[in-house]
Motif scaffolding. Structure first.
Motif, PDB file in Angstrom:
ATOM      1  N   ALA A  53      -6.438  -2.376   0.498  1.00 36.65           N
ATOM      2  CA  ALA A  53      -6.459  -1.275   1.462  1.00 36.65           C
ATOM      3  C   ALA A  53      -5.087  -1.141   2.107  1.00 36.65           C
ATOM      4  O   ALA A  53      -4.451  -2.134   2.460  1.00 36.65           O
ATOM      5  CB  ALA A  53      -7.519  -1.534   2.528  1.00 36.65           C
ATOM      6  N   ALA A  67      -4.238   3.484  -0.660  1.00 36.70           N
ATOM      7  CA  ALA A  67      -5.662   3.133  -0.742  1.00 36.70           C
ATOM      8  C   ALA A  67      -6.237   3.110   0.671  1.00 36.70           C
ATOM      9  O   ALA A  67      -5.718   2.430   1.550  1.00 36.70           O
ATOM     10  CB  ALA A  67      -5.828   1.775  -1.410  1.00 36.70           C
ATOM     11  N   SER A  68      -7.301   3.860   0.903  1.00 38.26           N
ATOM     12  CA  SER A  68      -7.943   3.880   2.220  1.00 38.26           C
ATOM     13  C   SER A  68      -8.963   2.755   2.362  1.00 38.26           C
ATOM     14  O   SER A  68      -9.487   2.515   3.443  1.00 38.26           O
ATOM     15  CB  SER A  68      -8.605   5.236   2.483  1.00 38.26           C
ATOM     16  N   GLU A  69      -9.218   2.054   1.250  1.00 34.76           N
ATOM     17  CA  GLU A  69     -10.086   0.874   1.219  1.00 34.76           C
ATOM     18  C   GLU A  69      -9.676   0.064  -0.007  1.00 34.76           C
ATOM     19  O   GLU A  69      -8.910   0.561  -0.844  1.00 34.76           O
ATOM     20  CB  GLU A  69     -11.559   1.278   1.127  1.00 34.76           C
ATOM     21  N   ILE A  71      -9.631  -1.279  -3.602  1.00 33.87           N
ATOM     22  CA  ILE A  71     -10.045  -0.664  -4.864  1.00 33.87           C
ATOM     23  C   ILE A  71      -9.932  -1.729  -5.948  1.00 33.87           C
ATOM     24  O   ILE A  71      -8.880  -2.341  -6.111  1.00 33.87           O
ATOM     25  CB  ILE A  71      -9.157   0.544  -5.214  1.00 33.87           C
ATOM     26  N   ASP A  75     -12.456   0.834 -10.846  1.00 33.38           N
ATOM     27  CA  ASP A  75     -13.047   1.771  -9.884  1.00 33.38           C
ATOM     28  C   ASP A  75     -12.486   3.172 -10.062  1.00 33.38           C
ATOM     29  O   ASP A  75     -11.314   3.348 -10.418  1.00 33.38           O
ATOM     30  CB  ASP A  75     -12.757   1.335  -8.444  1.00 33.38           C
ATOM     31  N   VAL A  77     -10.790   6.305  -8.664  1.00 34.48           N
ATOM     32  CA  VAL A  77      -9.839   6.519  -7.571  1.00 34.48           C
ATOM     33  C   VAL A  77      -9.780   8.012  -7.310  1.00 34.48           C
ATOM     34  O   VAL A  77      -9.393   8.797  -8.185  1.00 34.48           O
ATOM     35  CB  VAL A  77      -8.442   5.957  -7.926  1.00 34.48           C
ATOM     36  N   HIS A  80     -12.348   9.674  -1.973  1.00 35.55           N
ATOM     37  CA  HIS A  80     -13.188   8.757  -1.199  1.00 35.55           C
ATOM     38  C   HIS A  80     -12.484   7.420  -0.917  1.00 35.55           C
ATOM     39  O   HIS A  80     -12.899   6.687  -0.020  1.00 35.55           O
ATOM     40  CB  HIS A  80     -14.524   8.511  -1.909  1.00 35.55           C
ATOM     41  N   ASN A  81     -11.421   7.107  -1.658  1.00 33.90           N
ATOM     42  CA  ASN A  81     -10.725   5.834  -1.428  1.00 33.90           C
ATOM     43  C   ASN A  81      -9.208   5.949  -1.523  1.00 33.90           C
ATOM     44  O   ASN A  81      -8.514   4.952  -1.589  1.00 33.90           O
ATOM     45  CB  ASN A  81     -11.243   4.756  -2.393  1.00 33.90           C
ATOM     46  N   THR A  83      -5.893   8.121   0.267  1.00 31.60           N
ATOM     47  CA  THR A  83      -5.300   9.091   1.178  1.00 31.60           C
ATOM     48  C   THR A  83      -4.073   9.638   0.476  1.00 31.60           C
ATOM     49  O   THR A  83      -3.135   8.893   0.189  1.00 31.60           O
ATOM     50  CB  THR A  83      -4.909   8.429   2.517  1.00 31.60           C
ATOM     51  N   ARG A  90      -7.689  12.509   3.842  1.00 31.93           N
ATOM     52  CA  ARG A  90      -8.892  12.121   4.591  1.00 31.93           C
ATOM     53  C   ARG A  90      -8.577  12.085   6.055  1.00 31.93           C
ATOM     54  O   ARG A  90      -7.487  11.703   6.444  1.00 31.93           O
ATOM     55  CB  ARG A  90      -9.363  10.735   4.146  1.00 31.93           C
TER      56      ARG A  90
END
Length: 91
Positions: A53, A67-69, A71, A75, A77, A80-81, A83, A90
């Motif tokens: 993240a 990455a907003s979380e 990963i 996964d 990309v 949803h994850n 920015t 987001r």
């Protein structure tokens, strides 16, 4: 390059699906073997390495966002994850 995904630079964190890919599918991207953890629509990105993240995300050798979380390899990309540095972000 695989016929299933595109990654142009050794520093890329993601590859782009050249066709719809299914969860659990295993494919080779460069020297890596990736097992997908989600369905990946055609032209969408998936992680080819773990990304913490807040870390920058590279595609085609360029930073495209962060990455907003966390990963994991395989996964999807997307918004949803990730920015983005361009376009939609987001809140």
């Amino acid at each position: 390059m695989s016929a299933d995904a595109l990654s142009l630079h050794a520093a890329d964190d993601v590859a782009v699906a050249l066709r719809a890919l299914g969860s659990g599918e295993t494919l080779r991207v460069g020297d890596r073997q990736i097992t997908l953890r989600a369905d990946i629509p055609m032209a969408h990105k998936f992680a080819v390495r773990d990304i913490a993240a807040g870390q920058p995300v590279r595609k085609y050798g360029e930073i495209i966002g962060a990455a907003s979380e966390a990963i994991a390899v395989g996964d999807h990309v997307h918004v949803h994850n990730l920015t983005s540095r361009r376009g939609r972000t987001r809140p």
